[in-house]
Design an enzyme around this catalytic site. Structure first.
Site: not given
Ligand code: UD1
Length: 363
Positions: A210
């Site tokens: 990811h």
């Molecule tokens: C975040 C953390 C990372 C961790 C990862 C585990 C930061 C900078 N990064 O990255 O360290 O390893 O989580 O998962 O904090 N989304 C959903 N549903 C959710 C959560 C997120 O659909 O419940 C989508 C968001 O809209 C976004 C993407 O997933 O498009 C990424 O989510 P985001 O929290 O921005 O960062 P991660 O890449 O998950």
């Protein structure tokens, strides 16, 4: 009675807070003087990324949910700061405890410190040296304004000392993520698709990807998947798809036929899959620690790690992000030459208790 704010925001935080809360509850029942307020920032909000972990790990419902949801790095950080500041202005706690390296960690540390609430950082001091990762910035900022550090490794202690942190601020306590793993080892369970997919222990891989560097560019991601598909010799590759990865996956041209795409897995099912796999292929940090403790070979598709003990002592090997490196390392695995690995010091299942002992002394 003193009160601690425990902050959790994203999936890798939940397994880290569970044993601390459990240890606090035990001490409260024995007449201890520490209370807590659990604050979920809402950075991860869908049940597959958040709610499932609370129910499986027995984490109580948060007292407060800041419900910040998705956004850019700055949007998430800012929203958490604005809402947590309101919470603290209404009712201050005596300490803010943050874990790990996600945006919620850094945002709450800054906010607390500016409101005059001291900060303790669980998993302080780890460094990858890679400033292109948002997590590395979060680690450096959080550590630069934390009062106390609960550390997982000698390398973390060294990194903190080198920035002028005093010995009395550093508490080498071990790894709360491993507390959770050891406490749940007997509860791990096969996911529903185990039988349908005809998975056999030791005869499949688990892959999780990811990181922006691996998944945000569709053509690079396509080449990486193809390389894994080719080098895995027809064994199934179970691939729980992170929401971020799902977005690029829609643009990927040709997912290898031995890939089994599944939803993000709950904790007990995910670690069951890892425990019985031939090897894990990942760009996560936490999974390298869990694989080390379970003695499962781990191949990390990153150029650096903030967890060097998983490579030096554990089962992890870093191969970078170039797809050309995949075949050689999988050939080595198939030849049976993978290192056995050892478990790092204090990764023994009692870190939560040690943290609470220190918190009682500090407060
Ligand atoms: C975040 C953390 C990372 C961790 C990862 C585990 C930061 C900078 N990064 O990255 O360290 O390893 O989580 O998962 O904090 N989304 C959903 N549903 C959710 C959560 C997120 O659909 O419940 C989508 C968001 O809209 C976004 C993407 O997933 O498009 C990424 O989510 P985001 O929290 O921005 O960062 P991660 O890449 O998950």
């Amino acid at each position: 009675m003193k009160r601690i704010d425990i902050i959790a925001g994203a999936r890798p935080n939940f397994m880290k807070i569970a044993p601390i809360i459990k240890a606090l509850e035990v001490r409260k029942a024995q007449g201890g003087e520490l209370d807590y307020r659990l604050i979920h920032t809402g950075q991860h909000y869908d049940p597959r990324m958040s709610g499932n972990f609370f129910s499986q790990l027995g984490i109580p419902l948060p007292h407060i949910n800041l419900e910040i949801g998705s956004g850019s790095q700055a949007e998430q950080t800012a929203a958490i700061m604005v809402r947590y500041e309101q919470v603290l202005l209404e009712q201050r706690s005596d300490l803010c405890l943050v874990v790990g390296d996600v945006n919620s960690t850094m945002a709450c540390a800054i906010t607390a410190q500016k409101c005059g609430v001291p900060v303790a950082h669980v998993e302080g001091g780890i460094r990858s040296g890679d400033w292109s990762m948002p997590e590395e910035i979060n680690r450096m900022v959080t550590d630069s304004i934390s009062n106390w550090f609960f550390t997982t490794s000698a390398s973390a202690n060294k990194a903190l000392r080198s920035t002028g942190v005093r010995e009395g601020q550093i508490h080498f306590v071990g790894n709360t993520m491993i507390d959770t793993l050891l406490a749940n080892m007997d509860r791990l369970k096969a996911p529903d698709f185990w039988a349908d997919q005809r998975l056999v222990a030791g005869q499949y891989f688990v892959a999780t990807l990811h990181r922006p560097s691996n998944v945000d560019d569709a053509s690079g991601f396509t080449r990486l998947l193809a390389a894994i598909g080719e080098a895995s010799r027809g064994l199934p590759v179970v691939f729980p798809v992170h929401p971020r990865t799902a977005k690029t996956l829609r643009e990927v041209d040709g997912i290898p036929s031995n890939f089994r795409l599944v939803d993000p897995q709950p904790y007990l099912e995910f670690n069951f899959l890892v425990r019985h796999s031939k090897a894990v292929i990942t760009d996560s940090g936490g999974i390298t620690e869990e694989a080390t403790v379970m003695g499962v070979p781990c191949i990390t598709l990153r150029d650096s790690t903030e967890r060097p003990e998983t490579v030096e002592q554990g089962t992890n090997e870093l191969i970078g992000t170039n797809p050309d490196n995949v075949k050689g390392v999988l050939d080595k695995l198939f030849s049976g030459l993978w290192k056995k690995g050892a478990i790092p010091e204090l990764w023994d299942g009692h870190t939560g208790e040690r943290i609470v002992e220190v918190l009682e002394r500090i407060l």
